[in-house]
Structures are given as C-alpha cells and as structure tokens.
Write an enzyme that holds these catalytic residues in place. Structure first.
Site, PDB file in Angstrom:
ATOM      1  N   GLU A  21       8.629  -1.293   4.415  1.00  0.00           N
ATOM      2  CA  GLU A  21       9.421  -0.097   4.168  1.00  0.00           C
ATOM      3  C   GLU A  21      10.475   0.106   5.250  1.00  0.00           C
ATOM      4  O   GLU A  21      10.313  -0.355   6.380  1.00  0.00           O
ATOM      5  CB  GLU A  21       8.493   1.122   4.096  1.00  0.00           C
ATOM      6  N   THR A  74       7.117   3.467 -11.741  1.00  0.00           N
ATOM      7  CA  THR A  74       7.152   3.101 -10.321  1.00  0.00           C
ATOM      8  C   THR A  74       8.534   2.520 -10.043  1.00  0.00           C
ATOM      9  O   THR A  74       9.317   2.275 -10.969  1.00  0.00           O
ATOM     10  CB  THR A  74       6.093   2.026  -9.951  1.00  0.00           C
ATOM     11  N   LEU A  81       1.669  -6.319  -4.535  1.00  0.00           N
ATOM     12  CA  LEU A  81       3.071  -6.486  -4.148  1.00  0.00           C
ATOM     13  C   LEU A  81       3.966  -6.547  -5.383  1.00  0.00           C
ATOM     14  O   LEU A  81       3.614  -7.150  -6.391  1.00  0.00           O
ATOM     15  CB  LEU A  81       3.268  -7.790  -3.364  1.00  0.00           C
ATOM     16  N   TYR A 141       8.715  -9.289 -20.779  1.00  0.00           N
ATOM     17  CA  TYR A 141       7.641  -9.199 -19.785  1.00  0.00           C
ATOM     18  C   TYR A 141       6.608 -10.320 -19.966  1.00  0.00           C
ATOM     19  O   TYR A 141       6.651 -11.325 -19.280  1.00  0.00           O
ATOM     20  CB  TYR A 141       6.978  -7.798 -19.798  1.00  0.00           C
ATOM     21  N   ASP A 199       6.844  -8.026   6.453  1.00  0.00           N
ATOM     22  CA  ASP A 199       6.857  -8.901   5.278  1.00  0.00           C
ATOM     23  C   ASP A 199       5.485  -9.553   5.043  1.00  0.00           C
ATOM     24  O   ASP A 199       5.096 -10.463   5.779  1.00  0.00           O
ATOM     25  CB  ASP A 199       7.938  -9.968   5.485  1.00  0.00           C
ATOM     26  N   VAL A 222       3.298   2.456 -15.996  1.00  0.00           N
ATOM     27  CA  VAL A 222       3.521   3.730 -15.308  1.00  0.00           C
ATOM     28  C   VAL A 222       4.916   3.705 -14.692  1.00  0.00           C
ATOM     29  O   VAL A 222       5.530   2.638 -14.575  1.00  0.00           O
ATOM     30  CB  VAL A 222       2.471   3.960 -14.199  1.00  0.00           C
ATOM     31  N   ALA A 255       0.792  -1.245   0.000  1.00  0.00           N
ATOM     32  CA  ALA A 255       0.000   0.000   0.000  1.00  0.00           C
ATOM     33  C   ALA A 255       0.819   1.288   0.000  1.00  0.00           C
ATOM     34  O   ALA A 255       0.242   2.361   0.018  1.00  0.00           O
ATOM     35  CB  ALA A 255      -0.908   0.012   1.233  1.00  0.00           C
ATOM     36  N   THR A 297       3.472   2.519  -2.110  1.00  0.00           N
ATOM     37  CA  THR A 297       3.972   3.181  -3.319  1.00  0.00           C
ATOM     38  C   THR A 297       3.142   2.704  -4.523  1.00  0.00           C
ATOM     39  O   THR A 297       2.336   1.781  -4.405  1.00  0.00           O
ATOM     40  CB  THR A 297       5.464   2.840  -3.601  1.00  0.00           C
ATOM     41  N   GLY A 298       3.367   3.339  -5.662  1.00  0.00           N
ATOM     42  CA  GLY A 298       2.826   2.856  -6.936  1.00  0.00           C
ATOM     43  C   GLY A 298       1.322   2.607  -6.939  1.00  0.00           C
ATOM     44  O   GLY A 298       0.544   3.401  -6.406  1.00  0.00           O
TER      45      GLY A 298
HETATM   46  P1  NAD Z   1       5.871  -0.647  -6.350  1.00  0.00           P
HETATM   47  O1  NAD Z   1       7.283  -1.077  -6.266  1.00  0.00           O
HETATM   48  O2  NAD Z   1       5.587   0.815  -6.499  1.00  0.00           O
HETATM   49  O3  NAD Z   1       5.066  -1.128  -5.025  1.00  0.00           O
HETATM   50  C1  NAD Z   1       5.279  -2.335  -4.401  1.00  0.00           C
HETATM   51  C2  NAD Z   1       4.603  -2.364  -3.050  1.00  0.00           C
HETATM   52  O4  NAD Z   1       4.826  -3.661  -2.483  1.00  0.00           O
HETATM   53  C3  NAD Z   1       5.170  -1.363  -2.019  1.00  0.00           C
HETATM   54  O5  NAD Z   1       4.108  -0.859  -1.239  1.00  0.00           O
HETATM   55  C4  NAD Z   1       6.070  -2.231  -1.133  1.00  0.00           C
HETATM   56  O6  NAD Z   1       6.225  -1.756   0.204  1.00  0.00           O
HETATM   57  C5  NAD Z   1       5.289  -3.521  -1.161  1.00  0.00           C
HETATM   58  N1  NAD Z   1       6.088  -4.696  -0.830  1.00  0.00           N
HETATM   59  C6  NAD Z   1       7.104  -5.257  -1.534  1.00  0.00           C
HETATM   60  N2  NAD Z   1       7.544  -6.364  -0.911  1.00  0.00           N
HETATM   61  C7  NAD Z   1       6.771  -6.512   0.190  1.00  0.00           C
HETATM   62  C8  NAD Z   1       6.730  -7.465   1.237  1.00  0.00           C
HETATM   63  N3  NAD Z   1       7.538  -8.528   1.272  1.00  0.00           N
HETATM   64  N4  NAD Z   1       5.814  -7.285   2.215  1.00  0.00           N
HETATM   65  C9  NAD Z   1       4.960  -6.217   2.224  1.00  0.00           C
HETATM   66  N5  NAD Z   1       4.947  -5.302   1.241  1.00  0.00           N
HETATM   67  C10 NAD Z   1       5.854  -5.447   0.246  1.00  0.00           C
HETATM   68  O7  NAD Z   1       5.218  -1.496  -7.506  1.00  0.00           O
HETATM   69  P2  NAD Z   1       4.038  -1.257  -8.572  1.00  0.00           P
HETATM   70  O8  NAD Z   1       4.675  -0.958  -9.875  1.00  0.00           O
HETATM   71  O9  NAD Z   1       2.998  -0.392  -8.030  1.00  0.00           O
HETATM   72  O10 NAD Z   1       3.499  -2.757  -8.695  1.00  0.00           O
HETATM   73  C11 NAD Z   1       2.401  -3.241  -7.975  1.00  0.00           C
HETATM   74  C12 NAD Z   1       1.655  -4.263  -8.824  1.00  0.00           C
HETATM   75  O11 NAD Z   1       1.168  -3.605  -9.999  1.00  0.00           O
HETATM   76  C13 NAD Z   1       2.536  -5.417  -9.304  1.00  0.00           C
HETATM   77  O12 NAD Z   1       1.777  -6.598  -9.291  1.00  0.00           O
HETATM   78  C14 NAD Z   1       2.850  -5.028 -10.740  1.00  0.00           C
HETATM   79  O13 NAD Z   1       3.140  -6.124 -11.558  1.00  0.00           O
HETATM   80  C15 NAD Z   1       1.545  -4.365 -11.138  1.00  0.00           C
HETATM   81  N6  NAD Z   1       1.642  -3.487 -12.316  1.00  0.00           N
HETATM   82  C16 NAD Z   1       2.594  -2.516 -12.408  1.00  0.00           C
HETATM   83  C17 NAD Z   1       2.677  -1.748 -13.563  1.00  0.00           C
HETATM   84  C18 NAD Z   1       3.727  -0.671 -13.728  1.00  0.00           C
HETATM   85  O14 NAD Z   1       3.916  -0.161 -14.847  1.00  0.00           O
HETATM   86  N7  NAD Z   1       4.401  -0.282 -12.670  1.00  0.00           N
HETATM   87  C19 NAD Z   1       1.752  -1.941 -14.612  1.00  0.00           C
HETATM   88  C20 NAD Z   1       0.756  -2.903 -14.462  1.00  0.00           C
HETATM   89  C21 NAD Z   1       0.706  -3.679 -13.310  1.00  0.00           C
END
Ligand code: NAD
Length: 392
Positions: A75, A273, A139, A234, A111, A271, A49, A51-52
């Site tokens: 974090e 991230t 995640l 990908y 975690d 996007v 929750a 980031t991203g």
């Molecule tokens: P991100 O790196 O911004 O966010 C990841 C989140 O996961 C963070 O809140 C982090 O604290 C949390 N996290 C990581 N490991 C953890 C753990 N062990 N325990 C608890 N929390 C943990 O990533 P994002 O790009 O927002 O990706 C999130 C999802 O969206 C992924 O499934 C990704 O495949 C999907 N997605 C991303 C994109 C893109 O372009 N970024 C596009 C489509 C789908």
C-alpha cells in the site's frame, strides 16, 4: 487535509482515513454480532490483507476467534499533503482496533512476490505467532517480478475470440457495449505468472520448510467462477487460466503436504472490491446480482462471506468442499433461482432501466465505501491527518 472522492474510471484516487476506519469497525461489529467462531483459527497469516477478501479474512479470524495475525499488503503511505491508499488506512484501523481488543497483529508493507518480503514475514511469524493454523493467499495484482527478476503483467482478456458484452460505464452511468480483443499468447502467459500458482507455491513451500505450519493447518487461496455471462472474460479468459493454474498448484501442494496440512481453494462470490471493479462487464453483473440477492435475503459482502467461511465451511474437522476439493462460498450466488433472474435481467437491462433492474445504487455506495467515503457518521468537511502509521 479535507478529502473528497476523486473517481477516475474504476478507481478512486483519494481515500479517507476516518471513513476507512469506519469501514473496518463495521466489519468488526458484524463479526462480533454473530458471536465467537467456535474452533476458529488462532494463528493466522494473510497475504493481501489490507482490502477486499484478505482484510475481511483477517477481521473475521481476529475478531471471531481472537486470532493473532500477520498481514502482508502493498500500500501507498500518505504524506502531510497527500492521502495514503485505502488499504493503508484500513490496515492502520485494523491495528488500532486489534490493540484495543488485546489481539496481536503485525504487518508487512511491501511486494509479497519478492523474496525479501517473504523472509521478513516468516521472521515476524516465527517471532510472534509460532506455527500457523491458517493461511490465506488473497493477492490481486496487475504485475509480478519473479525470482529471476523478470516482470510479468496480468490482463483481463478473453482467449480465442473477442468478447463483446454489456458493460457499465460508471462515469456516465450508462449501459454500454464493451469490446475486448482476445489475449495474445504472451498476455496469457503473463496473467498465469502473476495470478496463477507460482508465487503461492513459493509461499507455501517457504512456510513448510521453515516448519511454520501447525499440524492440521489450512492454507487457502481465493478463486472465482461466476455466471455464464462473464465466462468469456473471466472463467474462460486469461484470469480463469491463471485460476486453473492456481487450482492445480493447490492440489499438488495438498498432496505433498497431506496429512500434515491441507491446501485448497475457496470459490468466493462476486463482491465490490478494487480488483473486481476493473473487470469488463463484471460491475454490471454485480449490480444485477446484488439486486437479486438482496431481494431474496441472500446478500453478502466480503465480511459476511469470510465470517460464513470460518463459521460454516471450516467448522468441522475437514472443510466442507465440492467434488473437486474446493470450498464453495459462491453457493448462494450460484443457486439456480438467483442465476435465472440475474440472466433474465442481464438480457433486458438498458441505461433507462439501470437503477430499477439492478442495484446500481448499492454498487456505487459500496464502491465509495472501499475508499472510506459515504459513511453518514464521518464528517467529510473536517480536516484530517493523512500521514498515519501503517500499524495505526
Ligand atoms: P483487492 O484488490 O481488494 O485486494 C488485493 C490485496 O492484495 C490488497 O491487500 C493489496 O494490498 C494486496 N496486494 C496486491 N499486490 C500486492 C503485492 N505485490 N504485494 C503484497 N500485497 C499485494 O482484491 P480482492 O477482490 O479482495 O481479491 C483477492 C482475491 O479474491 C483474488 O484472488 C481474487 O481473484 C479473489 N476473488 C475476488 C472476488 C471479487 O468479486 N472481488 C470474488 C472471488 C474471488
């Protein structure tokens, strides 16, 4: 501390608490500017929750329909002489803004793959939210320790044959060629263990067994498909294999829980991230995509996507889905008129034309903003406290 960006490859090792707070406030302002989300969620759990996409999901639900939420993230805290990770500061800012608005928010930092964090989260949900009407699994992690204690690593590699493609060297601002050897069987298995459906299933089953899913609850995990130029790394690569496993898991869980709850994937757009900036070739594709989508008035970041998700895709009794039962938030990215131009620019682009043929400037700006840098209304010469609490 006085904090400036310190970029190392695809990460920035510093983060600015006030800039991160500004990023959160901007996202909140966007959702508020669009008015209340009719029929939006009220009791929400977001796993990932801080980031991203996960942060944007939590903001859209909280500030679009007043949802109480529990957020899970992993974090790094700050100390008086070391800054925390960006997600830590985002979470703190989210809590401060939610408190000001009188919206309930609780967070767990730990975690999410562990049984301990699952138990803590379920206890928080039970005590403060009751039954959930919406759960997002967002995640993105390089490793996971499974319930048997084995640690798996994920990787971003092609399967079967090497991947050679254009790539952005963000240190030198150059278009270069990247070469990635195909994954071994062990690497494929590891990526599926980390980013596939196994942990998602553990979460959904734990929530269902604890009777924490409200009738009609929606449980979503995020997926990406993207353009053909990125397919080998990908969609057809190790991460794509994990996403196929996630999809199959969601379909199985959906069948098991229907009609009480629906479990599905949302295919989101590309996007900037922390996760996407680490994927070979993807930052260059995103820079090109941004140029094309901005020109066509179709540009969206995480918050616009998640706002549209609740407002449009989940507005009716049943979510708007494709033939395979997935929500398609990448619908604008995948429009033929967008992909045609993006594919042409991908073929043509070189270092000399990087800033004309793509929105690399926009990419760089968004990358810095992930870590709280580049906001004109933040004074980066000012001393700021770095050790603020996770819940603001
Ligand atoms: P991100 O790196 O911004 O966010 C990841 C989140 O996961 C963070 O809140 C982090 O604290 C949390 N996290 C990581 N490991 C953890 C753990 N062990 N325990 C608890 N929390 C943990 O990533 P994002 O790009 O927002 O990706 C999130 C999802 O969206 C992924 O499934 C990704 O495949 C999907 N997605 C991303 C994109 C893109 O372009 N970024 C596009 C489509 C789908």
């Amino acid at each position: 501390m006085i904090l400036q960006p310190r970029i190392r490859g695809f990460v920035c090792v510093t983060a600015h608490p006030e800039g991160c707070a500004e990023n959160v406030r901007e996202q909140i302002a966007l959702v508020r500017s669009r008015g209340e989300i009719p029929g939006g969620p009220k009791n929400v759990l977001v796993i990932g929750a801080s980031t991203g996409y996960g942060l944007a999901t939590r903001i859209a639900a909280a500030f679009g329909s007043g949802a109480k939420s529990v957020g899970v993230a992993y974090e790094r805290p700050g100390t008086p002489d070391h800054c925390a990770s960006a997600g830590w500061y985002n979470n703190a800012a989210f809590h401060r803004e939610a408190r000001k608005a009188g919206i309930g928010a609780w967070s767990v930092n730990g975690d999410a793959f562990s049984a301990k964090v699952k138990e803590e989260t379920l206890a928080l949900v039970k005590a403060n939210l009751g039954k959930l009407d919406f759960v997002a699994y967002s995640l993105a992690s390089p490793r996971r320790t499974d319930p048997q204690g084995k640690t798996w690593k994920s990787c971003l590699k092609p399967i079967g044959q090497a991947f050679e493609a254009k790539h952005l060297d963000t240190d030198r601002h150059q278009v270069v060629t990247v070469h990635v050897d195909p994954a071994t069987e062990e690497e494929i298995e590891g990526t599926v263990k980390v980013m596939g459906g196994e942990d998602f299933e553990l979460w959904v089953k734990a929530l269902a067994e604890a009777d924490l899913l409200a009738p009609g609850a929606k449980v979503v995990a995020y997926d990406y498909i993207g353009a053909e130029v990125t397919f080998p790394i990908y969609h057809d690569g190790t991460i794509g294999m994990a996403k196929k496993h996630l999809y199959a898991t969601a379909a199985r869980l959906n069948a098991a829980l229907a009609p009480k709850a629906s479990v599905f994937l949302s295919v989101n757009k590309a996007v900037v991230t922390q996760a996407s900036s680490a994927i070979p070739a993807v930052p260059l594709y995103i820079s090109i995509l941004f140029r094309v989508m901005k020109e066509k008035g179709l540009h969206e970041g995480c918050i616009e996507q998640m706002d549209r998700f609740f407002r449009e895709k989940l507005a009716g009794k049943t979510p708007i889905m494709d033939a395979e039962g997935r929500v398609r938030l990448d619908d604008w990215e995948m429009r033929p008129e967008v992909q045609e131009v993006a594919t042409r620019l991908w073929k043509e682009i070189e270092t000399e034309t990087l800033r004309q043929q793509s929105d690399y400037n926009g990419y760089e700006e968004e990358f810095l903003r992930l870590f709280g840098f580049g906001f004109t209304n933040v004074d980066y010469s000012k001393d700021v406290a770095t050790d603020i609490p996770f819940e603001g």
